[in-house]
Design a protein around this motif. Structure first.
Motif, PDB file in Angstrom:
ATOM      1  N   VAL A 115       0.841  -1.196   0.000  1.00  0.00           N
ATOM      2  CA  VAL A 115       0.000   0.000   0.000  1.00  0.00           C
ATOM      3  C   VAL A 115       0.875   1.245   0.000  1.00  0.00           C
ATOM      4  CG1 VAL A 115      -1.632   1.371   1.360  1.00  0.00           C
ATOM      5  CG2 VAL A 115      -2.011  -1.092   1.064  1.00  0.00           C
ATOM      6  N   ASP A 116       1.880   1.265   0.876  1.00  0.00           N
ATOM      7  CA  ASP A 116       2.780   2.423   0.959  1.00  0.00           C
ATOM      8  C   ASP A 116       3.488   2.683  -0.364  1.00  0.00           C
ATOM      9  OD1 ASP A 116       2.054   2.771   3.610  1.00  0.00           O
ATOM     10  OD2 ASP A 116       3.846   1.797   4.414  1.00  0.00           O
ATOM     11  N   VAL A 117       3.967   1.629  -1.000  1.00  0.00           N
ATOM     12  CA  VAL A 117       4.656   1.778  -2.283  1.00  0.00           C
ATOM     13  C   VAL A 117       3.698   2.341  -3.334  1.00  0.00           C
ATOM     14  CG1 VAL A 117       5.705   0.507  -4.210  1.00  0.00           C
ATOM     15  CG2 VAL A 117       6.410   0.019  -1.853  1.00  0.00           C
ATOM     16  N   ALA A 118       2.521   1.750  -3.428  1.00  0.00           N
ATOM     17  CA  ALA A 118       1.551   2.181  -4.444  1.00  0.00           C
ATOM     18  C   ALA A 118       1.088   3.613  -4.206  1.00  0.00           C
ATOM     19  CB  ALA A 118       0.362   1.231  -4.475  1.00  0.00           C
ATOM     20  N   MET A 119       0.952   4.007  -2.967  1.00  0.00           N
ATOM     21  CA  MET A 119       0.504   5.371  -2.671  1.00  0.00           C
ATOM     22  C   MET A 119       1.492   6.408  -3.188  1.00  0.00           C
ATOM     23  SD  MET A 119      -2.512   5.306  -1.381  1.00  0.00           S
ATOM     24  CE  MET A 119      -2.684   6.977  -0.785  1.00  0.00           C
TER      25      MET A 119
END
Length: 125
Positions: free
Chosen positions: A99-103
């Motif tokens: 999630v952090d990477v995609a955000m």
């Protein structure tokens, strides 16, 4: 079978909208059938591919959803709508690293995909 010349763009969009709403209301197999039929008629219909991914997300069948969404993003890294669905999938899988990477990869903070993804952080507060 739907034929591309049988339905115009607006009619395909209406079918897509009906399938998406149906999926959101629990008619997942029916929605999946509609998305699949749209893709038979128009194999490069990106929204129908994303919709098909959504039909997997809502039933916690994440592997096929992620595969579809990763394929869409590989074809178009600027596709924030697909990225938003991918964040939803990873969020539901409790994969906070993904999630952090995609955000960080959203192209527009005004996109519907970004708004979907950012709203998930509201859920965890």
């Amino acid at each position: 079978m739907l034929e591309q010349n049988f339905l115009d763009k607006d009619e395909l969009q209406k079918l897509f909208n009906i399938a998406f709403v149906g999926c959101s209301r629990g008619f997942v197999p029916e929605a999946r059938t509609v998305f699949s039929k749209i893709l038979e008629a128009v194999p490069d219909h990106r929204a129908a591919r994303a919709g098909l991914a959504f039909t997997h997300i809502v039933v916690d069948d994440f592997a096929p959803a992620d595969e579809i969404l990763q394929g869409l993003l590989a074809e178009d890294p600027d596709d924030d709508d697909s990225r938003g669905f991918l964040v939803l999938s990873k969020f539901l899988q409790k994969d906070s690293d993904a999630v952090d990477v995609a955000m960080k990869e959203f192209r527009s903070l005004d996109s519907a995909g970004y708004r979907l993804a950012s709203s998930l952080s509201e859920v965890t507060r």
